[in-house]
Scaffold this active site. Structure first.
Site, PDB file in Angstrom:
ATOM      1  N   CYS A 243      -3.315 103.059 115.467  1.00 49.57           N
ATOM      2  CA  CYS A 243      -3.636 104.422 115.055  1.00 49.57           C
ATOM      3  C   CYS A 243      -4.414 104.396 113.735  1.00 49.57           C
ATOM      4  O   CYS A 243      -3.963 103.804 112.756  1.00 49.57           O
ATOM      5  CB  CYS A 243      -2.335 105.210 114.895  1.00 49.57           C
ATOM      6  SG  CYS A 243      -2.486 106.728 113.945  1.00 49.57           S
ATOM      7  N   GLU A 244      -5.572 105.035 113.716  1.00 49.36           N
ATOM      8  CA  GLU A 244      -6.383 104.983 112.501  1.00 49.36           C
ATOM      9  C   GLU A 244      -5.845 105.893 111.386  1.00 49.36           C
ATOM     10  O   GLU A 244      -6.294 105.803 110.247  1.00 49.36           O
ATOM     11  CB  GLU A 244      -7.837 105.331 112.798  1.00 49.36           C
ATOM     12  CG  GLU A 244      -8.124 106.777 113.122  1.00 49.36           C
ATOM     13  CD  GLU A 244      -9.611 107.047 113.339  1.00 49.36           C
ATOM     14  OE1 GLU A 244     -10.048 108.151 113.004  1.00 49.36           O
ATOM     15  OE2 GLU A 244     -10.341 106.152 113.837  1.00 49.36           O
ATOM     16  N   HIS A 245      -4.881 106.741 111.712  1.00 50.87           N
ATOM     17  CA  HIS A 245      -4.325 107.640 110.698  1.00 50.87           C
ATOM     18  C   HIS A 245      -3.191 106.990 109.906  1.00 50.87           C
ATOM     19  O   HIS A 245      -2.989 107.321 108.732  1.00 50.87           O
ATOM     20  CB  HIS A 245      -3.804 108.918 111.355  1.00 50.87           C
ATOM     21  CG  HIS A 245      -4.865 109.685 112.078  1.00 50.87           C
ATOM     22  ND1 HIS A 245      -4.634 110.325 113.283  1.00 50.87           N
ATOM     23  CD2 HIS A 245      -6.172 109.897 111.784  1.00 50.87           C
ATOM     24  CE1 HIS A 245      -5.754 110.903 113.691  1.00 50.87           C
ATOM     25  NE2 HIS A 245      -6.699 110.659 112.798  1.00 50.87           N
ATOM     26  N   HIS A 246      -2.446 106.088 110.564  1.00 50.25           N
ATOM     27  CA  HIS A 246      -1.302 105.474 109.897  1.00 50.25           C
ATOM     28  C   HIS A 246      -1.287 103.950 109.983  1.00 50.25           C
ATOM     29  O   HIS A 246      -0.407 103.316 109.398  1.00 50.25           O
ATOM     30  CB  HIS A 246       0.007 106.017 110.499  1.00 50.25           C
ATOM     31  CG  HIS A 246       0.157 107.492 110.370  1.00 50.25           C
ATOM     32  ND1 HIS A 246      -0.189 108.373 111.390  1.00 50.25           N
ATOM     33  CD2 HIS A 246       0.602 108.255 109.346  1.00 50.25           C
ATOM     34  CE1 HIS A 246       0.047 109.617 111.000  1.00 50.25           C
ATOM     35  NE2 HIS A 246       0.519 109.577 109.765  1.00 50.25           N
TER      36      HIS A 246
ATOM     37  N   GLN B 105      -6.813 107.963 120.426  1.00 42.94           N
ATOM     38  CA  GLN B 105      -6.834 107.694 121.863  1.00 42.94           C
ATOM     39  C   GLN B 105      -7.967 108.412 122.572  1.00 42.94           C
ATOM     40  O   GLN B 105      -8.571 107.871 123.511  1.00 42.94           O
ATOM     41  CB  GLN B 105      -5.490 108.071 122.483  1.00 42.94           C
ATOM     42  CG  GLN B 105      -5.366 107.673 123.944  1.00 42.94           C
ATOM     43  CD  GLN B 105      -3.974 107.906 124.490  1.00 42.94           C
ATOM     44  OE1 GLN B 105      -2.990 107.762 123.784  1.00 42.94           O
ATOM     45  NE2 GLN B 105      -3.875 108.276 125.752  1.00 42.94           N
TER      46      GLN B 105
ATOM     47  N   HIS C  16       2.514 106.267 120.961  1.00 49.69           N
ATOM     48  CA  HIS C  16       2.010 106.164 119.595  1.00 49.69           C
ATOM     49  C   HIS C  16       3.183 105.959 118.641  1.00 49.69           C
ATOM     50  O   HIS C  16       4.054 106.822 118.537  1.00 49.69           O
ATOM     51  CB  HIS C  16       1.239 107.433 119.213  1.00 49.69           C
ATOM     52  CG  HIS C  16      -0.054 107.593 119.947  1.00 49.69           C
ATOM     53  ND1 HIS C  16      -1.274 107.593 119.313  1.00 49.69           N
ATOM     54  CD2 HIS C  16      -0.321 107.730 121.269  1.00 49.69           C
ATOM     55  CE1 HIS C  16      -2.235 107.740 120.207  1.00 49.69           C
ATOM     56  NE2 HIS C  16      -1.677 107.823 121.400  1.00 49.69           N
TER      57      HIS C  16
ATOM     58  N   CYS D  97       3.176 106.019 115.515  1.00 52.71           N
ATOM     59  CA  CYS D  97       3.181 106.975 114.408  1.00 52.71           C
ATOM     60  C   CYS D  97       4.008 108.202 114.768  1.00 52.71           C
ATOM     61  O   CYS D  97       4.474 108.932 113.881  1.00 52.71           O
ATOM     62  CB  CYS D  97       1.758 107.377 114.018  1.00 52.71           C
ATOM     63  SG  CYS D  97       0.793 108.091 115.368  1.00 52.71           S
TER      64      CYS D  97
END
Length: 213
Positions: A107-110, A148, A176, A178
């Site tokens: 996940c590019e956010h976390h 995704q 996910h 996250c």
């Protein structure tokens, strides 16, 4: 060296606005490793972990190596899989579908794990692709910081560009971490995304055949 197939795919993604947000930092793989190792040494030290302990001493090295050469290797188009395309001499005009392609992304956010399966199908035109290459393309784009929705579209556009046909479909079901391991901490939910092109989008029977197990 970046192959002509990798260049074709990259240009197709840029044209569609679906390339992963990237910038040239002017560093070789080894330079990236060296910098990341130093940065993660600071992270581990800041958390109060003792890098003199034999269990932790190599942790910055392991993380830096993992980021550059493993889980984020799909950021480098030099690692794009070698593609085997053959002329459709058999005039195959029915759906070719590969189910249950395992994928692990981040996940590019976390920067935590996305874990799941992809389903990919296409209807051949002039070219047929080696079946294992579909799996490799999925895993190439999975080896990036991802969302995704973008991952699903990138696989679609890559195969459309390589196969020279719009008749491609991609579906991903994933967990996910996250969501599972932090925040709401929902251990059972899955996320499904689908990208459809050509007949898969316009023909309800073709779409139903693809979406069926």
């Amino acid at each position: 060296m970046i192959s002509k197939e990798a260049t074709l795919v990259k240009e197709a993604l840029i044209a569609k606005g679906l390339e992963t947000p990237l910038k040239d930092v002017g560093l070789s793989s080894e330079q990236k490793y060296d910098k990341l190792k130093g940065l993660f040494t600071e992270v581990v030290d800041t958390l109060g972990l003792d890098l003199n302990d034999d269990s932790l001493a190599e942790t910055p090295h392991r993380i830096a190596k993992m980021y550059v050469h493993e889980i984020f290797s799909g950021l480098d188009y030099e690692t794009f899989p070698k593609i085997a395309l053959i002329e459709n001499k058999m005039q195959v005009d029915e759906m070719v579908k590969v189910n249950n392609i395992s994928l692990t992304s981040t996940c590019e956010h976390h920067f935590v794990t996305i874990d799941g399966y992809a389903k990919v199908a296409y209807i051949p035109n002039e070219k047929i692709i080696g079946l294992s290459k579909i799996n490799r393309i999925v895993r190439f784009f999975a080896k990036r910081p991802q969302v995704q929705e973008r991952l699903t579209q990138q696989i679609l556009i890559a195969l459309q560009a390589l196969l020279e046909t719009d008749n491609v479909a991609v579906s991903i079901n994933a967990t996910h971490y996250c969501v599972k391991s932090r925040g709401v901490m929902d251990a059972s939910s899955e996320t499904s995304t689908t990208a459809l092109g050509g007949d898969f989008k316009t023909n309800s029977n073709t779409r139903a055949e693809f979406l069926a197990n």
